[in-house]
Design a protein around this motif. Structure first.
Motif, PDB file in Angstrom:
ATOM      1  N   ALA A 178       4.133  11.632  -8.421  1.00  0.00           N
ATOM      2  CA  ALA A 178       4.918  12.605  -7.652  1.00  0.00           C
ATOM      3  C   ALA A 178       5.732  11.986  -6.522  1.00  0.00           C
ATOM      4  N   LEU A 179       5.257  10.867  -5.962  1.00  0.00           N
ATOM      5  CA  LEU A 179       5.868  10.310  -4.757  1.00  0.00           C
ATOM      6  C   LEU A 179       6.178   8.829  -4.919  1.00  0.00           C
ATOM      7  N   ARG A 180       7.091   8.348  -4.080  1.00  0.00           N
ATOM      8  CA  ARG A 180       7.463   6.926  -4.066  1.00  0.00           C
ATOM      9  C   ARG A 180       7.004   6.283  -2.763  1.00  0.00           C
ATOM     10  N   TYR A 181       6.586   5.035  -2.869  1.00  0.00           N
ATOM     11  CA  TYR A 181       6.235   4.267  -1.677  1.00  0.00           C
ATOM     12  C   TYR A 181       7.501   3.957  -0.887  1.00  0.00           C
ATOM     13  N   PRO A 182       7.390   3.848   0.451  1.00  0.00           N
ATOM     14  CA  PRO A 182       6.180   3.944   1.267  1.00  0.00           C
ATOM     15  C   PRO A 182       5.722   5.393   1.427  1.00  0.00           C
TER      16      PRO A 182
END
Length: 398
Positions: A201-205
């Motif tokens: 669902a999310l990208r780093y950072p």
């Protein structure tokens, strides 16, 4: 001659922000107009013990109150809900499950005439974080039917729970960075599955936070998978619910951190916009309270349109959470990229922000034209107004 209002300044508490609360209370006690108000300090120890007068002062100055302080007060004020209203020299049982049991008070003959029970007109809670900013103490004030500074039960609870807060913001169409909420039991039960869900669902950072805490306690910036588990474990030690947010601007980016102070009840007003330039990678607990490397810029260097947008968003966020009295609303702004207009994201709302004379909330109002001492007056007025307005509501059919 106009009667002086008796104000109880409530501070300390069991949360991870205990020290911040002591700093805020000390500033208020120093600045509040003693000619206008009778002031009663009320402290809560780390263990949850309530202390007043000399013991509360000892808590502020770093001295621990006695282990078994003498109980004193009005023998008729037995329910804990009435303790707040009856005032000085009463100790509240520390165990929440016993909080509605009668207090064990000394006989009236043993009461010291120098320390009588006091009826409080307004309580000014300076309890940051858990058990003070989350609606729990506000519920006690409501039961006691006493005026108090700040948001009510709903506004306080919504403003503390970052997952619930974000849902309210989304319902109003306010822009936020992508996020997920994960329960501690889910993370501990199957960390591999939780990691996969987060990375899908999310990208780093990423920023991993306890949902219910403030002052950046328990928050970590996660650059890649190797840092995720430690960050989740840290946040999980502070709360059963974790919030994972996608960083604004992507890898290597450092968004601008902007803040607005909001003041009012049904018709809130917003201060000028301020900016914090953190002395560390982000504005964590150490950067806020243990270092002088962070630099506040008030007002922030923004275009008139950007400032107007942020101030309006702050008021909308305040209303979305049904707040009252005061709140500080925090924003993240993408780094400038050529001629592309940077996007502005609503980060969170703080219903009882730091209140030392050098905290951002009072400094923002100082820059807007409302000095610290007058800000205290205005907050007390708003508490009284809200209490009077509540009394227009019927609670029975008779």
């Amino acid at each position: 001659m106009k009667k002086k209002l008796r104000i109880g300044i409530l501070f300390g508490g069991r949360s991870g922000e205990h020290e911040v609360s002591l700093l805020s209370a000390a500033s208020i006690l120093k600045a509040i107009d003693k000619k206008k108000y009778d002031v009663v300090p009320i402290g809560i120890t780390r263990e949850g013990r309530w202390v007043t007068a000399d013991d509360a002062h000892a808590l502020l100055t770093g001295s621990q109150p006695p282990e078994n302080p003498r109980l004193a007060g009005d023998p008729e004020a037995t329910p804990t809900a009435a303790v707040i209203k009856r005032g000085e020299a009463i100790i509240v049982p520390p165990v929440p499950a016993e909080s509605l049991q009668p207090l064990e008070l000394h006989a009236a003959a043993e009461l010291s005439p120098a320390r009588p029970a006091l009826a409080l007109d307004v309580v000014f809670p300076v309890l940051h974080g858990t058990f003070g900013e989350d609606g729990t103490i506000q519920g006690l004030f409501e039961l006691a039917d006493i005026a108090y500074v700040g948001s009510g039960v709903l506004g306080s609870a919504a403003g503390m729970d970052k997952a619930a807060m974000k849902k309210l913001f989304a319902a109003e169409g306010l822009p936020q960075t992508p996020y997920l909420a994960v329960l501690r039991s889910v993370w501990r039960g199957n960390p591999k599955a939780a990691t996969k869900k987060i990375e899908t669902a999310l990208r780093y950072p990423l920023f991993v936070k306890p949902a219910n805490l403030g002052s950046s306690v328990g928050i970590s910036k996660v650059h890649d998978r190797s840092e995720l588990a430690a960050a989740m474990d840290l946040a999980a030690s502070f709360d059963r619910k974790l919030v994972i947010e996608q960083g604004v601007g992507g890898p290597g980016a450092k968004p601008r951190e902007l803040e607005v102070a909001v003041l009012g009840n049904d018709s809130p007003e917003a201060s000028v916009v301020g900016e914090i330039v953190p002395g560390s990678e982000f504005y964590d607990y150490e950067a806020k309270y243990l270092s002088d490397a962070s630099v506040p810029i008030i007002p922030a260097k923004l275009t008139a349109a950007e400032s107007k947008q942020i101030r309006q968003m702050a008021i909308e966020a305040f209303k979305a959470c049904d707040c009252s009295g005061l709140a500080r609303v925090d924003f993240l702004m993408e780094p400038a990229k050529g001629k592309t207009k940077p996007r502005i994201y609503l980060n969170e709302i703080n219903t009882l922000p730091g209140f030392t004379s050098i905290s951002m909330y009072p400094k923002l109002w100082q820059a807007t034209g409302l000095p610290y001492k007058q800000l205290i007056d205005r907050l007390i007025q708003l508490a009284v107004e809200r209490h009077r307005e509540k009394h227009q509501t019927r609670f029975t059919r008779v």
